[in-house]
Design a protein around this motif. Structure first.
Motif, PDB file in Angstrom:
ATOM      1  N   MET A   1       0.741  -1.236  -0.074  1.00 45.78           N
ATOM      2  CA  MET A   1      -0.089   0.084   0.056  1.00 45.78           C
ATOM      3  C   MET A   1       0.685   1.127  -0.084  1.00 45.78           C
ATOM      4  N   THR A   2       1.898   1.087   0.666  1.00 44.91           N
ATOM      5  CA  THR A   2       2.803   2.451   0.698  1.00 44.91           C
ATOM      6  C   THR A   2       3.370   2.834  -0.715  1.00 44.91           C
ATOM      7  N   THR A   3       3.838   1.870  -1.598  1.00 45.66           N
ATOM      8  CA  THR A   3       4.351   2.229  -2.682  1.00 45.66           C
ATOM      9  C   THR A   3       3.210   2.823  -3.679  1.00 45.66           C
ATOM     10  N   ILE A   4       1.739   2.313  -3.336  1.00 45.41           N
ATOM     11  CA  ILE A   4       0.903   2.653  -4.192  1.00 45.41           C
ATOM     12  C   ILE A   4       0.443   4.203  -4.016  1.00 45.41           C
ATOM     13  N   LEU A   5       0.622   4.436  -2.761  1.00 43.84           N
ATOM     14  CA  LEU A   5       0.180   6.046  -2.414  1.00 43.84           C
ATOM     15  C   LEU A   5       1.481   6.987  -2.920  1.00 43.84           C
ATOM     16  N   ILE A   6       2.593   6.287  -2.734  1.00 42.40           N
ATOM     17  CA  ILE A   6       3.650   7.252  -3.303  1.00 42.40           C
ATOM     18  C   ILE A   6       3.408   7.325  -4.744  1.00 42.40           C
ATOM     19  N   LEU A   7       3.232   6.338  -5.552  1.00 39.17           N
ATOM     20  CA  LEU A   7       2.983   6.377  -6.910  1.00 39.17           C
ATOM     21  C   LEU A   7       1.560   7.171  -7.285  1.00 39.17           C
ATOM     22  N   LEU A   8       0.677   7.160  -6.557  1.00 41.93           N
ATOM     23  CA  LEU A   8      -0.431   7.866  -6.844  1.00 41.93           C
ATOM     24  C   LEU A   8      -0.112   9.523  -6.628  1.00 41.93           C
ATOM     25  N   SER A   9       0.536   9.542  -5.744  1.00 38.05           N
ATOM     26  CA  SER A   9       0.956  11.036  -5.373  1.00 38.05           C
ATOM     27  C   SER A   9       1.961  11.705  -6.616  1.00 38.05           C
ATOM     28  N   MET A  10       2.892  10.795  -6.905  1.00 41.94           N
ATOM     29  CA  MET A  10       3.463  11.100  -8.031  1.00 41.94           C
ATOM     30  C   MET A  10       3.172  11.310  -9.256  1.00 41.94           C
ATOM     31  N   ALA A  11       1.961  10.363  -9.544  1.00 38.53           N
ATOM     32  CA  ALA A  11       1.546  10.353 -10.997  1.00 38.53           C
ATOM     33  C   ALA A  11       0.457  11.688 -10.878  1.00 38.53           C
ATOM     34  N   LEU A  12      -0.001  12.060  -9.844  1.00 40.49           N
ATOM     35  CA  LEU A  12      -0.844  13.253  -9.773  1.00 40.49           C
ATOM     36  C   LEU A  12       0.166  14.586 -10.194  1.00 40.49           C
ATOM     37  N   PHE A  13       1.082  14.453  -9.471  1.00 40.83           N
ATOM     38  CA  PHE A  13       1.929  15.681  -9.551  1.00 40.83           C
ATOM     39  C   PHE A  13       2.570  15.668 -11.028  1.00 40.83           C
TER      40      PHE A  13
END
Length: 173
Positions: free
Chosen positions: A1-13
């Motif tokens: 879940m940690t990596t998914i949250l990081i990737l979601l934030s990064m994708a939005l950015f």
């Protein structure tokens, strides 16, 4: 879940920055995109800043507490950085009001500093990761010939790139 949250934030950015650069060209800073948005859509900038910070915060705190040594004591920097990014979003109209300008500018500067302190102190074993991310931003800025006119934007991208790459690298290693 940690990596998914990081990737979601990064994708939005990344998505917001691509949208802004395609629609209006390379901005002088990420914050000036607030003024490029139509007045009725300016709330999107606040939502964007809050979303990237709120998605990143729990994952980054978990990653920052995963070292098992003295570096865990610096986990507060991840919370502080994300909180400061939320303040940047809460004070987007920095040209119109003196107090908002102070909150916005101090929060933006402090968030970059706290993020980079965490990256370079806690991730010293993988120093090449944030340096490579920053170098990539530098190369793109030079190749688009916008580095001189948009230096604040490219510095912001370097700080975000170094942070995202460091947090992601630590989360998957």
């Amino acid at each position: 879940m940690t990596t998914i949250l990081i990737l979601l934030s990064m994708a939005l950015f990344v998505a917001y920055n691509i949208f802004a650069c395609v629609k209006w060209g390379v901005p002088t800073s990420l914050s000036t995109t607030y003024y490029s948005l139509p007045t009725k859509w300016r709330w999107v900038f606040t939502l964007f800043m809050w979303a990237i910070a709120i998605l990143l915060m729990p994952a980054w705190i978990e990653v920052a507490n995963s070292f098992g040594d003295w570096r865990n004591n610096l986990a507060f920097l991840s919370f502080l950085t994300c909180g400061l990014i939320c303040f940047v979003g809460a004070a987007p109209n920095f040209r119109a009001f003196e107090m908002e300008s102070k909150v916005h500018t101090i929060s933006a500067t402090a968030s970059a500093i706290t993020a980079l302190i965490w990256c370079f102190v806690c991730c010293w074993q993988i120093m090449y990761v944030p340096i490579a991310a920053a170098a990539l931003c530098l190369v793109v800025g030079l190749s688009t010939k916008t580095l001189k006119d948009c230096k604040v934007y490219w510095l912001e991208l370097m700080a975000f790139g170094a942070t995202y790459s460091s947090v992601l690298a630590v989360s998957v290693l």
